[in-house]
Design an enzyme around this catalytic site. Structure first.
Site, PDB file in Angstrom:
ATOM      1  N   GLY A 163       0.811  -1.212   0.000  1.00  0.00           N
ATOM      2  CA  GLY A 163       0.000   0.000   0.000  1.00  0.00           C
ATOM      3  C   GLY A 163       0.840   1.255   0.000  1.00  0.00           C
ATOM      4  NE  ARG A 164       4.063   1.836   5.128  1.00  0.00           N
ATOM      5  CZ  ARG A 164       4.622   2.193   6.251  1.00  0.00           C
ATOM      6  NH1 ARG A 164       4.973   3.426   6.442  1.00  0.00           N
ATOM      7  NH2 ARG A 164       4.831   1.313   7.194  1.00  0.00           N
ATOM      8  NE  ARG A 172       5.652  -8.517   1.527  1.00  0.00           N
ATOM      9  CZ  ARG A 172       6.019  -7.507   2.317  1.00  0.00           C
ATOM     10  NH1 ARG A 172       5.742  -7.540   3.594  1.00  0.00           N
ATOM     11  NH2 ARG A 172       6.642  -6.455   1.811  1.00  0.00           N
ATOM     12  CG  ASP A 219      -0.674   8.794   3.631  1.00  0.00           C
ATOM     13  OD1 ASP A 219      -0.134   7.671   3.744  1.00  0.00           O
ATOM     14  OD2 ASP A 219      -0.400   9.757   4.372  1.00  0.00           O
ATOM     15  N   GLY A 220      -0.243   6.059   1.305  1.00  0.00           N
ATOM     16  CA  GLY A 220       0.938   5.552   0.613  1.00  0.00           C
ATOM     17  C   GLY A 220       2.243   6.197   1.049  1.00  0.00           C
ATOM     18  CG  ASP A 236       1.345  -8.814   6.673  1.00  0.00           C
ATOM     19  OD1 ASP A 236       0.802  -9.458   7.584  1.00  0.00           O
ATOM     20  OD2 ASP A 236       1.553  -7.600   6.737  1.00  0.00           O
ATOM     21  CG  ASN A 237       5.059  -7.563   8.661  1.00  0.00           C
ATOM     22  OD1 ASN A 237       4.955  -7.099   7.527  1.00  0.00           O
ATOM     23  ND2 ASN A 237       4.492  -7.005   9.701  1.00  0.00           N
TER      24      ASN A 237
HETATM   25  P1  AMP Z   1       3.043  -2.803   7.788  1.00  0.00           P
HETATM   26  O1  AMP Z   1       2.465  -2.426   9.108  1.00  0.00           O
HETATM   27  O2  AMP Z   1       4.060  -1.818   7.292  1.00  0.00           O
HETATM   28  O3  AMP Z   1       3.531  -4.207   7.736  1.00  0.00           O
HETATM   29  O4  AMP Z   1       1.845  -2.685   6.747  1.00  0.00           O
HETATM   30  C1  AMP Z   1       0.694  -3.476   6.776  1.00  0.00           C
HETATM   31  C2  AMP Z   1      -0.135  -3.191   5.546  1.00  0.00           C
HETATM   32  O5  AMP Z   1      -0.648  -1.847   5.572  1.00  0.00           O
HETATM   33  C3  AMP Z   1       0.624  -3.313   4.233  1.00  0.00           C
HETATM   34  O6  AMP Z   1      -0.242  -3.844   3.267  1.00  0.00           O
HETATM   35  C4  AMP Z   1       0.985  -1.887   3.916  1.00  0.00           C
HETATM   36  O7  AMP Z   1       1.202  -1.699   2.541  1.00  0.00           O
HETATM   37  C5  AMP Z   1      -0.252  -1.134   4.402  1.00  0.00           C
HETATM   38  N1  AMP Z   1       0.066   0.256   4.761  1.00  0.00           N
HETATM   39  C6  AMP Z   1       0.769   0.682   5.827  1.00  0.00           C
HETATM   40  N2  AMP Z   1       0.861   2.025   5.822  1.00  0.00           N
HETATM   41  C7  AMP Z   1       0.201   2.484   4.745  1.00  0.00           C
HETATM   42  C8  AMP Z   1      -0.058   3.782   4.189  1.00  0.00           C
HETATM   43  N3  AMP Z   1       0.393   4.884   4.769  1.00  0.00           N
HETATM   44  N4  AMP Z   1      -0.776   3.841   3.051  1.00  0.00           N
HETATM   45  C9  AMP Z   1      -1.236   2.728   2.462  1.00  0.00           C
HETATM   46  N5  AMP Z   1      -1.025   1.490   2.927  1.00  0.00           N
HETATM   47  C10 AMP Z   1      -0.319   1.346   4.058  1.00  0.00           C
HETATM   48 MG    MG Z   2       4.480  -5.262   6.433  1.00  0.00          MG
END
Ligand code: AMP
Ligand code: MG
Length: 493
Positions: free
Chosen positions: A100-101, A191, A133-134, A260-261
């Site tokens: 998502g980002r 993943r 917001d990506g 996913d991590n």
């Molecule tokens: P993470 O906590 O970084 O492992 O992210 C978990 C999920 O949320 C993943 O699919 C990310 O791409 C999505 N994600 C986290 N932050 C954002 C953001 N600011 N905008 C869009 N997607 C996000």
């Molecule tokens: Mg992640």
């Protein structure tokens, strides 16, 4: 005759050799993505040492060109940016996700021929952003840079950080923060959740394609094996057991071990709410949202097995054409995990105590030390490091309970063929003098965020770059924080 020298002004002079093997996989696995335009990119930190390892050089670029490159404004030749699809069990619940980002520029081929993913994290919205917001904020991106580089120096398999740039734009969280983009380098970003994504779509043909791709990229020795998917699952299980043992042995708490991590390559990935344990306590948890302590230090080995079970479920159709036989072989491998983990862990603990031989009572010796550490709130990292010095300094070490353990350990060391001096030297090579202490990390990040001062971060990185050496001024970096119990970390969104 006159020779004309023609200079082509593109990134080839930096050494990029891009391929796009992932974007040649079935389309269901990704969506094209273009990094967002940003107002005023500026390099915050650039990892010259890693660049060198990757066969890249950025010294020929102007600071504007480097900023533009790492902000995704000016893409290297031959890259084909995409966002990857994946799913995941987050705190136990299943969700369809995706980058998502983060935007994958492609794979850079390093001199050895190996491919590494080059990914921009915080580069704007993608097909998978949902309401996000990506974007990413400077603090969390510098935090990932710092901790991933510290992990690499500690010798733990991990993704790396090549650069952080600020975007000149604000990102809006609880407050307005400085926007930033991290360039992440990884063996790959496949993943457990990537397999779960196709499994949820019941797309077995593409699951096979993904498994073949992962095998070729990360487990090439299995390509021609007779039972290659069974062996693939076994090999992933082995790498995870080894990785989590390494985490436990240095007191690393990932903080958000969602499926996913968890990378199929066996690298540590996604440095969000991670932190290092100070006083030894298996219940240690720093993440502000992990109320139930699902991802606490002492639970990490079990969670890895839980995640591997989710991977196994996705692989069942590939393991055997007979569903019952598939379940049997997956269950068998999962069942071997606890002993496998214990072996890696105990092997590592023996080294931490300077032991090269194995005796049946060694595990008890280790447990007794850990019990004492827990009861006396002793610092995990410093206790092991202190044990390798000829003379133990500090009141704590005059505790009769400790002295009882210490005599037993000394007797055990006497049964080793080697001298104590060489045992202590072995210990210093595996017990770090410095780890990224939470208060030192925060100090470096606030200097960068609040005062645009990266010098604190550079000093910390220099110390963490040689964690087993413990240079002269390392005391400052060795002391645990005084308010450890209040420390909270946040998911880096
Ligand atoms: P993470 O906590 O970084 O492992 O992210 C978990 C999920 O949320 C993943 O699919 C990310 O791409 C999505 N994600 C986290 N932050 C954002 C953001 N600011 N905008 C869009 N997607 C996000
Ligand atoms: Mg992640």
């Amino acid at each position: 005759m006159t020779t004309l020298t023609i200079t082509v002004a593109d990134h080839d002079e930096t050494g990029w050799r891009f391929d796009n093997t992932y974007s040649r996989l079935p389309e269901v696995l990704f969506a094209p993505a273009i990094p967002a335009r940003v107002r005023a990119p500026r390099v915050s930190i650039l990892n010259d040492r890693l660049a060198l390892e990757l066969g890249l050089t950025f010294s020929t670029l102007s600071s504007e060109a480097a900023a533009s490159l790492f902000a995704g404004q000016d893409l290297p030749n031959g890259c084909q940016p995409i966002a990857q699809a994946y799913a995941g069990h987050q705190y136990g619940g299943f969700t369809m996700l995706g980058d998502g980002r983060a935007i994958l520029l492609g794979e850079h081929r390093i001199t050895s021929g190996r491919l590494v993913d080059i990914q921009l994290k915080g580069a704007g919205q993608t097909h998978y952003s949902r309401r996000g917001d990506g974007r990413a904020a400077l603090g969390p991106m510098l935090r990932e840079y710092l901790i991933s580089e510290a992990m690499a120096a500690l010798g733990i398999p991990t993704t790396r950080s090549l650069a952080v740039v600020t975007t000149g734009e604000k990102v809006h969280r609880a407050s307005a923060l400085r926007g930033a983009i991290l360039t992440r380098v990884a063996a790959s970003h496949i993943r457990v959740g990537t397999f779960e994504y196709l499994s949820a779509l019941q797309d077995v043909p593409n699951l096979r394609v993904l498994a073949d791709y992962a095998i070729e990229r990360h487990y090439p020795e299995l390509v021609d094996g007779p039972q290659k998917y069974v062996e693939f699952f076994r090999a992933v299980t082995d790498r995870q057991a080894s990785l989590i043992a390494r985490w436990q042995l240095i007191g690393f708490i990932h903080g958000v071990m969602n499926t996913d991590n968890m990378a199929i390559s066996g690298e540590t990935i996604d440095y969000g709410p991670c932190a290092f344990m100070n006083a030894y306590d298996p219940d240690t948890v720093f993440s502000s949202i992990d109320h139930a302590g699902r991802y606490r230090y002492g639970n990490q080995p079990r969670i890895a097995q839980w995640n591997l079970a989710r991977l196994a479920e996705t692989l069942l159709p590939l393991l055997d054409s007979d569903p019952e036989k598939a379940v049997t072989s997956a269950t068998e491998i999962l069942g071997e995990y606890p002993a496998l983990f214990e072996r890696y862990w105990l092997g590592g603990m023996r080294k931490k105590l300077g032991l090269q031989t194995a005796e049946a009572a060694d595990e008890d010796l280790v447990r007794k030390l850990l019990d004492w550490m827990q009861n006396s709130r002793a610092d995990f990292t410093n206790t092991f490091r202190d044990l390798s010095s000829e003379e133990l300094v500090g009141d704590r070490y005059r505790d009769p309970d400790f002295l009882t353990w210490y005599s037993r350990w000394q007797l055990r060391l006497n049964r080793e063929a080697r001298s104590k001096t060489s045992a202590y030297a072995l210990m210093r090579a595996v017990n770090p003098a410095v780890i990224p202490r939470n208060h030192r990390v925060e100090e470096a990040l606030s200097a960068a965020e609040d005062r645009d001062d990266l010098s604190v971060m550079h000093q910390l990185l220099a110390v963490l770059g040689a964690p087993y050496e413990g240079g002269t001024d390392s005391t400052r970096y060795r002391d645990p924080p005084s308010d450890d119990g209040d420390y909270r970390t946040f998911c880096g969104t």
